[in-house]
Design an enzyme around this catalytic site. Structure first.
Site, mmCIF file in Angstrom:
data_model
loop_
_atom_site.group_PDB
_atom_site.id
_atom_site.type_symbol
_atom_site.label_atom_id
_atom_site.label_comp_id
_atom_site.label_asym_id
_atom_site.label_seq_id
_atom_site.Cartn_x
_atom_site.Cartn_y
_atom_site.Cartn_z
ATOM 1 N N ASP A 38 0.783 -1.157 0.087
ATOM 2 C CA ASP A 38 -0.077 0.132 0.086
ATOM 3 C C ASP A 38 0.911 1.015 -0.072
ATOM 4 O O ASP A 38 2.022 1.247 0.241
ATOM 5 C CB ASP A 38 -1.012 0.176 1.279
ATOM 6 C CG ASP A 38 -0.200 -0.430 2.574
ATOM 7 O OD1 ASP A 38 -0.657 -1.221 3.282
ATOM 8 O OD2 ASP A 38 0.906 0.260 2.805
ATOM 9 N N ASP A 40 1.260 5.523 1.187
ATOM 10 C CA ASP A 40 0.820 6.687 2.167
ATOM 11 C C ASP A 40 1.313 7.583 1.433
ATOM 12 O O ASP A 40 2.305 7.977 1.130
ATOM 13 C CB ASP A 40 1.130 6.227 3.750
ATOM 14 C CG ASP A 40 0.727 4.910 4.084
ATOM 15 O OD1 ASP A 40 -0.339 4.478 3.713
ATOM 16 O OD2 ASP A 40 1.502 4.367 5.145
ATOM 17 N N ASP A 117 8.456 7.074 13.655
ATOM 18 C CA ASP A 117 9.064 6.138 14.515
ATOM 19 C C ASP A 117 10.645 5.640 14.223
ATOM 20 O O ASP A 117 11.648 5.917 14.990
ATOM 21 C CB ASP A 117 8.262 4.741 14.777
ATOM 22 C CG ASP A 117 7.667 4.221 13.493
ATOM 23 O OD1 ASP A 117 8.355 4.739 12.224
ATOM 24 O OD2 ASP A 117 6.989 3.405 13.375
#
Length: 417
Positions: A38, A40, A117
């Protein structure tokens, strides 16, 4: 290798006067030559502005406000640049005991990078000049195969303890090494996962074990003390029999899961959880049987008890818990091979999954191989042969031999870390 729909989103945002980049795992994977699952997008546009641009857009989330732009079955996730805020309470952000409970503070792309992160997940693909933008040394870590948190590891784990699970998942999936400064705190902070909602941990478990690297992930989770937080009853059972069958059974089930994922075949979440929780179910049922209960009732009660305890740690939707319980409670019925019972079991809607479970048990040395062989032949036999196989007095071929062989054979090798 970039999705056409992701490009549509990027260029429409750009045309509308906003900054827009691909970000995160898709950029990381493209740099590795892997096709992302996918894509983003991150942008300077706020959620309401994104919705105004795309009619096929839905806004979701309270903790993180996101926009989902739908193109048939494909969804492009669009987020607004996250901003930095030094206060524990800020408009749009709620932090409690170090954990971020809500975060809708918006900022610049550079601030957004420092909010992510891991350094390798903070790389941005810029459609303006087809470059990769890096503010945190992510390209250097990417080339070195190093997984490193951005900022102080203790603080980042406290903000969101799920980052510990993500660290293990990414390191196994990518073949990267976790930087020592990020690996060391995991055992100390493992108990923080108990503060995460069980529903969120259920989703994380699926990501951990259904990505094609379940065996390695299981070993790493146990090594860092995280498996016992997610599945405490299973961990207690495995700890008692480090050299016995339980660990072998689970490892074989996870090997089968990995093989199916790699072959492009689906894996039912209920079958995964049936394997992950089998040992406490089996142990609980055996104790009840020794106390005088019938085997079928013993398995039903043990299954109910294990599920009731597990939902305090990871949620189990009914679509998972009910079929998993059926797989468990059908196991003792495989022992009944006389009369009409095998025919009734064969017609059970969960027969195939329960039969596959039996094969795994036999492969692990927990169930008699002759029993699995009998059920394999029974399915392949015609009606006349089935009637012969189920007559009273018939014995499974090889039953006594398998028992003798088993007594002379060493237990399967331990696959723990």
């Amino acid at each position: 290798m970039i999705s056409d729909n992701a490009l549509k989103v990027l260029y429409r945002l750009k045309k509308s006067g906003y900054q827009a980049y691909l970000v995160g795992g898709c950029v990381r994977d493209l740099l590795l030559g892997r096709e992302p699952k996918d894509f983003d997008v991150v942008t300077s546009a706020h959620p309401e502005q994104i919705r105004a641009i795309f009619r096929n857009c839905r806004l979701i989330g309270r903790r993180f406000r996101l926009a989902h732009v739908h193109f048939g079955e494909e969804i492009i996730e669009v987020a607004t640049f996250r901003g930095l805020a030094g206060e524990d309470s800020h408009e749009g952000r709620v932090i409690e005991n170090g954990r971020i409970l809500r975060d809708n503070v918006y900022g610049t792309i550079e601030e957004d990078a420092f909010r992510r992160d891991f350094t390798v997940n903070a790389l941005y693909y810029n459609i303006n000049d087809f470059s990769v933008v890096d503010y945190v040394g992510g390209m250097e870590d990417h080339k070195a195969g190093m997984l490193r948190l951005i900022g102080d590891p203790d603080q980042r784990y406290r903000e969101d303890p799920v980052r510990m699970l993500r660290a293990l998942r990414f390191s196994v999936k990518l073949g990267f090494t976790i930087h020592p400064s990020c690996a060391e705190p995991i055992k100390r902070f493992s108990s923080l996962l108990q503060e995460i909602p069980p529903a969120r941990l259920y989703e994380e478990v699926l990501k951990l074990f259904l990505s094609g690297y379940a065996v390695q992930t299981f070993e790493q989770l146990r090594h860092y003390g995280l498996f016992g937080v997610l599945f405490p009853e299973t961990e207690r059972c495995l700890a008692k029999e480090q050299q016995g069958f339980p660990l072998t059974f689970l490892a074989k089930a996870l090997e089968r899961t990995d093989q199916r994922v790699q072959d492009g075949k689906p894996v039912a979440p209920y079958f995964l959880f049936a394997a992950l929780l089998w040992e406490p179910v089996r142990t609980g049922a055996q104790a009840r049987i020794e106390a005088g209960e019938s085997d079928i009732l013993a398995y039903q009660e043990a299954a109910g008890e294990v599920v009731a305890g597990q939902v305090r740690h990871t949620a189990l939707p009914r679509t998972v818990s009910l079929p998993a319980r059926e797989v468990w409670t059908l196991q003792p019925r495989f022992e009944r091979i006389v009369g009409s019972r095998p025919f009734r079991l064969l017609s059970h809607p969960r027969f195939r999954a329960a039969y596959d479970f039996l094969l795994l048990r036999a492969e692990a040395g927990e169930a008699e191989p002759s029993l699995a062989e009998w059920w394999t032949r029974f399915q392949q036999a015609d009606e006349a042969e089935r009637q012969t196989m189920t007559r009273p007095g018939r014995r499974r071929s090889g039953r006594s031999r398998s028992r003798k062989r088993k007594s002379r054979t060493a237990p399967p090798a331990n696959v723990s870390v």
